[in-house]
Design a protein around this motif. Structure first.
Motif, PDB file in Angstrom:
ATOM      1  N   PRO A  54     -41.590 -39.621 -80.256  1.00  0.00           N
ATOM      2  CA  PRO A  54     -41.719 -38.291 -80.863  1.00  0.00           C
ATOM      3  C   PRO A  54     -40.388 -37.537 -80.889  1.00  0.00           C
ATOM      4  CG  PRO A  54     -43.540 -38.693 -79.375  1.00  0.00           C
ATOM      5  CD  PRO A  54     -42.566 -39.821 -79.174  1.00  0.00           C
ATOM      6  N   GLU A  55     -40.243 -36.710 -81.910  1.00  0.00           N
ATOM      7  CA  GLU A  55     -38.988 -35.990 -82.134  1.00  0.00           C
ATOM      8  C   GLU A  55     -38.575 -35.127 -80.954  1.00  0.00           C
ATOM      9  OE1 GLU A  55     -37.165 -33.188 -85.691  1.00  0.00           O
ATOM     10  OE2 GLU A  55     -39.217 -32.812 -85.006  1.00  0.00           O
ATOM     11  N   GLN A  56     -39.548 -34.567 -80.221  1.00  0.00           N
ATOM     12  CA  GLN A  56     -39.206 -33.621 -79.161  1.00  0.00           C
ATOM     13  C   GLN A  56     -38.379 -34.236 -78.043  1.00  0.00           C
ATOM     14  OE1 GLN A  56     -42.483 -34.247 -79.988  1.00  0.00           O
ATOM     15  NE2 GLN A  56     -43.725 -34.610 -78.158  1.00  0.00           N
ATOM     16  N   TYR A  57     -38.401 -35.567 -77.904  1.00  0.00           N
ATOM     17  CA  TYR A  57     -37.610 -36.195 -76.852  1.00  0.00           C
ATOM     18  C   TYR A  57     -36.116 -35.941 -77.052  1.00  0.00           C
ATOM     19  CZ  TYR A  57     -41.446 -38.725 -74.620  1.00  0.00           C
ATOM     20  OH  TYR A  57     -42.589 -39.053 -73.923  1.00  0.00           O
ATOM     21  N   GLY A  58     -35.672 -35.846 -78.272  1.00  0.00           N
ATOM     22  CA  GLY A  58     -34.265 -35.597 -78.549  1.00  0.00           C
ATOM     23  C   GLY A  58     -33.925 -34.129 -78.731  1.00  0.00           C
ATOM     24  N   ARG A  59     -34.903 -33.236 -78.497  1.00  0.00           N
ATOM     25  CA  ARG A  59     -34.673 -31.807 -78.704  1.00  0.00           C
ATOM     26  C   ARG A  59     -34.932 -30.985 -77.439  1.00  0.00           C
ATOM     27  NH1 ARG A  59     -34.585 -31.283 -84.562  1.00  0.00           N
ATOM     28  NH2 ARG A  59     -33.979 -29.127 -84.170  1.00  0.00           N
ATOM     29  N   THR A  60     -35.131 -31.643 -76.296  1.00  0.00           N
ATOM     30  CA  THR A  60     -35.521 -30.916 -75.095  1.00  0.00           C
ATOM     31  C   THR A  60     -34.422 -29.967 -74.614  1.00  0.00           C
ATOM     32  OG1 THR A  60     -34.743 -32.780 -73.757  1.00  0.00           O
ATOM     33  CG2 THR A  60     -37.088 -32.705 -74.261  1.00  0.00           C
ATOM     34  N   LEU A  61     -34.857 -28.812 -74.131  1.00  0.00           N
ATOM     35  CA  LEU A  61     -33.936 -27.886 -73.479  1.00  0.00           C
ATOM     36  C   LEU A  61     -33.563 -28.429 -72.107  1.00  0.00           C
ATOM     37  CD1 LEU A  61     -35.637 -24.423 -74.201  1.00  0.00           C
ATOM     38  CD2 LEU A  61     -34.050 -25.718 -75.650  1.00  0.00           C
ATOM     39  N   ASP A  62     -32.395 -28.050 -71.622  1.00  0.00           N
ATOM     40  CA  ASP A  62     -32.025 -28.405 -70.264  1.00  0.00           C
ATOM     41  C   ASP A  62     -33.030 -27.759 -69.312  1.00  0.00           C
ATOM     42  OD1 ASP A  62     -30.583 -27.488 -67.606  1.00  0.00           O
ATOM     43  OD2 ASP A  62     -29.518 -29.251 -68.350  1.00  0.00           O
ATOM     44  N   PRO A  63     -33.680 -28.537 -68.441  1.00  0.00           N
ATOM     45  CA  PRO A  63     -34.772 -27.963 -67.649  1.00  0.00           C
ATOM     46  C   PRO A  63     -34.321 -26.924 -66.626  1.00  0.00           C
ATOM     47  CG  PRO A  63     -34.345 -30.230 -66.991  1.00  0.00           C
ATOM     48  CD  PRO A  63     -33.555 -29.994 -68.240  1.00  0.00           C
ATOM     49  N   LEU A  64     -33.182 -27.118 -65.973  1.00  0.00           N
ATOM     50  CA  LEU A  64     -32.760 -26.139 -64.975  1.00  0.00           C
ATOM     51  C   LEU A  64     -32.389 -24.811 -65.617  1.00  0.00           C
ATOM     52  CD1 LEU A  64     -30.667 -28.232 -62.409  1.00  0.00           C
ATOM     53  CD2 LEU A  64     -33.115 -27.747 -62.438  1.00  0.00           C
ATOM     54  N   VAL A  65     -31.738 -24.869 -66.775  1.00  0.00           N
ATOM     55  CA  VAL A  65     -31.396 -23.628 -67.485  1.00  0.00           C
ATOM     56  C   VAL A  65     -32.667 -22.920 -67.942  1.00  0.00           C
ATOM     57  CG1 VAL A  65     -30.244 -22.660 -69.497  1.00  0.00           C
ATOM     58  CG2 VAL A  65     -29.146 -24.501 -68.210  1.00  0.00           C
ATOM     59  N   LEU A  94     -25.628 -31.538 -59.278  1.00  0.00           N
ATOM     60  CA  LEU A  94     -27.082 -31.384 -59.317  1.00  0.00           C
ATOM     61  C   LEU A  94     -27.586 -30.674 -58.065  1.00  0.00           C
ATOM     62  CD1 LEU A  94     -29.754 -31.910 -60.740  1.00  0.00           C
ATOM     63  CD2 LEU A  94     -29.802 -34.178 -59.657  1.00  0.00           C
ATOM     64  N   ALA A  95     -27.028 -31.011 -56.910  1.00  0.00           N
ATOM     65  CA  ALA A  95     -27.438 -30.340 -55.670  1.00  0.00           C
ATOM     66  C   ALA A  95     -27.186 -28.837 -55.762  1.00  0.00           C
ATOM     67  CB  ALA A  95     -26.683 -30.929 -54.480  1.00  0.00           C
ATOM     68  N   LYS A  96     -26.075 -28.456 -56.336  1.00  0.00           N
ATOM     69  CA  LYS A  96     -25.770 -27.027 -56.482  1.00  0.00           C
ATOM     70  C   LYS A  96     -26.744 -26.351 -57.439  1.00  0.00           C
ATOM     71  CE  LYS A  96     -22.690 -24.725 -55.317  1.00  0.00           C
ATOM     72  NZ  LYS A  96     -22.552 -23.716 -54.220  1.00  0.00           N
ATOM     73  N   GLY A  97     -27.020 -26.985 -58.591  1.00  0.00           N
ATOM     74  CA  GLY A  97     -27.936 -26.389 -59.555  1.00  0.00           C
ATOM     75  C   GLY A  97     -29.335 -26.237 -59.009  1.00  0.00           C
ATOM     76  N   VAL A  98     -29.825 -27.269 -58.327  1.00  0.00           N
ATOM     77  CA  VAL A  98     -31.169 -27.217 -57.749  1.00  0.00           C
ATOM     78  C   VAL A  98     -31.254 -26.140 -56.676  1.00  0.00           C
ATOM     79  CG1 VAL A  98     -32.760 -28.508 -56.259  1.00  0.00           C
ATOM     80  CG2 VAL A  98     -31.802 -29.586 -58.300  1.00  0.00           C
ATOM     81  N   ALA A  99     -30.276 -26.091 -55.780  1.00  0.00           N
ATOM     82  CA  ALA A  99     -30.299 -25.100 -54.704  1.00  0.00           C
ATOM     83  C   ALA A  99     -30.202 -23.686 -55.259  1.00  0.00           C
ATOM     84  CB  ALA A  99     -29.152 -25.363 -53.725  1.00  0.00           C
ATOM     85  N   THR A 100     -29.407 -23.503 -56.310  1.00  0.00           N
ATOM     86  CA  THR A 100     -29.277 -22.173 -56.918  1.00  0.00           C
ATOM     87  C   THR A 100     -30.594 -21.727 -57.529  1.00  0.00           C
ATOM     88  OG1 THR A 100     -26.922 -22.515 -57.373  1.00  0.00           O
ATOM     89  CG2 THR A 100     -28.056 -20.832 -58.667  1.00  0.00           C
ATOM     90  N   LEU A 101     -31.247 -22.602 -58.287  1.00  0.00           N
ATOM     91  CA  LEU A 101     -32.520 -22.244 -58.898  1.00  0.00           C
ATOM     92  C   LEU A 101     -33.576 -21.964 -57.839  1.00  0.00           C
ATOM     93  CD1 LEU A 101     -34.429 -21.868 -61.255  1.00  0.00           C
ATOM     94  CD2 LEU A 101     -34.636 -24.357 -61.435  1.00  0.00           C
ATOM     95  N   ASP A 102     -33.627 -22.781 -56.799  1.00  0.00           N
ATOM     96  CA  ASP A 102     -34.609 -22.562 -55.743  1.00  0.00           C
ATOM     97  C   ASP A 102     -34.344 -21.239 -55.027  1.00  0.00           C
ATOM     98  OD1 ASP A 102     -36.907 -23.720 -54.384  1.00  0.00           O
ATOM     99  OD2 ASP A 102     -35.625 -23.822 -52.628  1.00  0.00           O
ATOM    100  N   HIS A 103     -33.082 -20.943 -54.780  1.00  0.00           N
ATOM    101  CA  HIS A 103     -32.720 -19.684 -54.124  1.00  0.00           C
ATOM    102  C   HIS A 103     -33.084 -18.480 -54.987  1.00  0.00           C
ATOM    103  CE1 HIS A 103     -30.304 -16.629 -52.092  1.00  0.00           C
ATOM    104  NE2 HIS A 103     -29.683 -16.401 -53.238  1.00  0.00           N
ATOM    105  N   LEU A 104     -32.715 -18.517 -56.257  1.00  0.00           N
ATOM    106  CA  LEU A 104     -32.954 -17.369 -57.129  1.00  0.00           C
ATOM    107  C   LEU A 104     -34.441 -17.155 -57.412  1.00  0.00           C
ATOM    108  CD1 LEU A 104     -30.031 -17.788 -59.699  1.00  0.00           C
ATOM    109  CD2 LEU A 104     -30.191 -16.162 -57.802  1.00  0.00           C
ATOM    110  N   SER A 105     -35.226 -18.221 -57.332  1.00  0.00           N
ATOM    111  CA  SER A 105     -36.658 -18.090 -57.590  1.00  0.00           C
ATOM    112  C   SER A 105     -37.455 -17.801 -56.325  1.00  0.00           C
ATOM    113  CB  SER A 105     -37.194 -19.371 -58.248  1.00  0.00           C
ATOM    114  OG  SER A 105     -37.130 -20.470 -57.357  1.00  0.00           O
ATOM    115  N   GLY A 106     -36.786 -17.685 -55.200  1.00  0.00           N
ATOM    116  CA  GLY A 106     -37.492 -17.419 -53.956  1.00  0.00           C
ATOM    117  C   GLY A 106     -38.268 -18.621 -53.438  1.00  0.00           C
ATOM    118  N   GLY A 107     -37.729 -19.816 -53.650  1.00  0.00           N
ATOM    119  CA  GLY A 107     -38.365 -21.013 -53.129  1.00  0.00           C
ATOM    120  C   GLY A 107     -39.517 -21.531 -53.952  1.00  0.00           C
ATOM    121  N   ARG A 108     -39.544 -21.211 -55.234  1.00  0.00           N
ATOM    122  CA  ARG A 108     -40.666 -21.627 -56.096  1.00  0.00           C
ATOM    123  C   ARG A 108     -40.438 -22.972 -56.783  1.00  0.00           C
ATOM    124  NH1 ARG A 108     -41.519 -17.275 -60.378  1.00  0.00           N
ATOM    125  NH2 ARG A 108     -39.556 -16.281 -59.762  1.00  0.00           N
TER     126      ARG A 108
END
Length: 286
Positions: A54-65, A94-108
């Motif tokens: 399916p076309e959407q596989y080549g159009r996905t947004l970056d998930p962390l962003v 990747l470790a930095k991006g994941v930790a930043t998202l987890d921190h900013l979301s309050g551990g969600r």
């Protein structure tokens, strides 16, 4: 039963902000997003569902962003990846991006990880297909060293990092892995088909399993629980989250009987009216 959703968010679907608002307002538990950096046009890897990809596989947004946007406009909505292609990332970044998202979301945040299926995509990232599982295992260990409360070095087969100051730290407390080891980082679920190698890795360095489609759990869950307990893990700590399912009352009742408390339902990669209709269709299960 907690009901989360997954969707291929693209440049043609509702925005992460719009969808996150609707999910939280309606009482859904969470939002999980897949990852593909790109899909080479010339490829030999068959689509996992058969037929044309399916076309959407080549159009996905970056998930962390995208999940960062969702986190900024919600207070309770759980956020996750389904899945992050760890082999295709620099693990320090990747470790930095994941930790930043987890921190900013309050551990969600939940880090759903996997080994991938698209050989051509992985090859463009320099991944040797035959060693990708060992590569993911190694990179997860390196990331856990950066997430540890105190500076910790790691020297692995595929990469290393010196003992470093690396903040923010993920919000979730370390989990006991037995034998004096601890699992650092956000809740981590490993996707993939049932099998002894997968179950050994789940028990070694994750919080549980994210089985796509949720089929065959009656037979596979006892095997996974056996591998989990053999590794010295607390039986009560194992989490299994069926992913990209199409729920029915009977299916959810069956999952509940198996001790499953959370599922992730599939939404269409469509325009806003169709996505909202799909949410209306899932409302009876909330």
């Amino acid at each position: 039963m907690r009901i989360a959703v997954t969707i291929f968010l693209t440049d043609r679907t509702p925005s992460p902000v719009r969808l996150a608002h609707e999910l939280e307002r309606r009482g859904f538990h969470g939002l999980y997003l897949p990852e593909h950096t790109h899909i080479p046009v010339s490829r030999e890897t068959p689509a996992p569902m058969g037929g044309d990809l399916p076309e959407q596989y080549g159009r996905t947004l970056d998930p962390l962003v995208a999940l960062g946007q969702a986190a900024a406009v919600t207070e309770r909505l759980a956020l996750g990846t389904g899945i992050t292609l760890v082999a295709q990332h620099d693990p320090i970044d990747l470790a930095k991006g994941v930790a930043t998202l987890d921190h900013l979301s309050g551990g969600r945040f939940t880090l759903g990880i996997g080994y991938g299926w698209n050989r051509e995509e992985a090859a463009d990232h320099g991944v040797e297909w035959s060693t990708r599982r060992a590569l993911v295992r190694d990179r997860m260990a390196l990331m856990r060293a950066l997430w540890a409360p105190e500076p910790m070095p790691y020297d692995g087969e595929f990469g290393s990092v010196r003992a470093s100051s690396a903040h923010p730290k993920p919000a979730r407390a370390p989990r006991d892995l037995g034998a004096g080891r601890a699992l650092h980082g956000p809740r981590t679920l490993l996707g993939g088909s049932a099998g002894p190698k997968l179950f050994a890795h789940i028990a070694e360095f994750t919080d549980g399993w994210m089985p796509i489609g949720g089929r065959g759990l009656t037979e596979s869950l006892p095997v996974l629980r056996g591998a989990w307990e053999e590794a010295g893990r607390d039986p009560k700590a194992l989490q299994v989250v069926p992913y990209a399912i199409h729920p029915s009352r009977g299916k959810l009742d069956h999952y509940a009987e198996l001790g499953i408390e959370e599922v992730v339902a599939q939404l269409p990669a469509a325009d806003e009216p169709e996505v909202l209709r799909a949410l209306d269709g899932l409302a009876e299960f909330l």
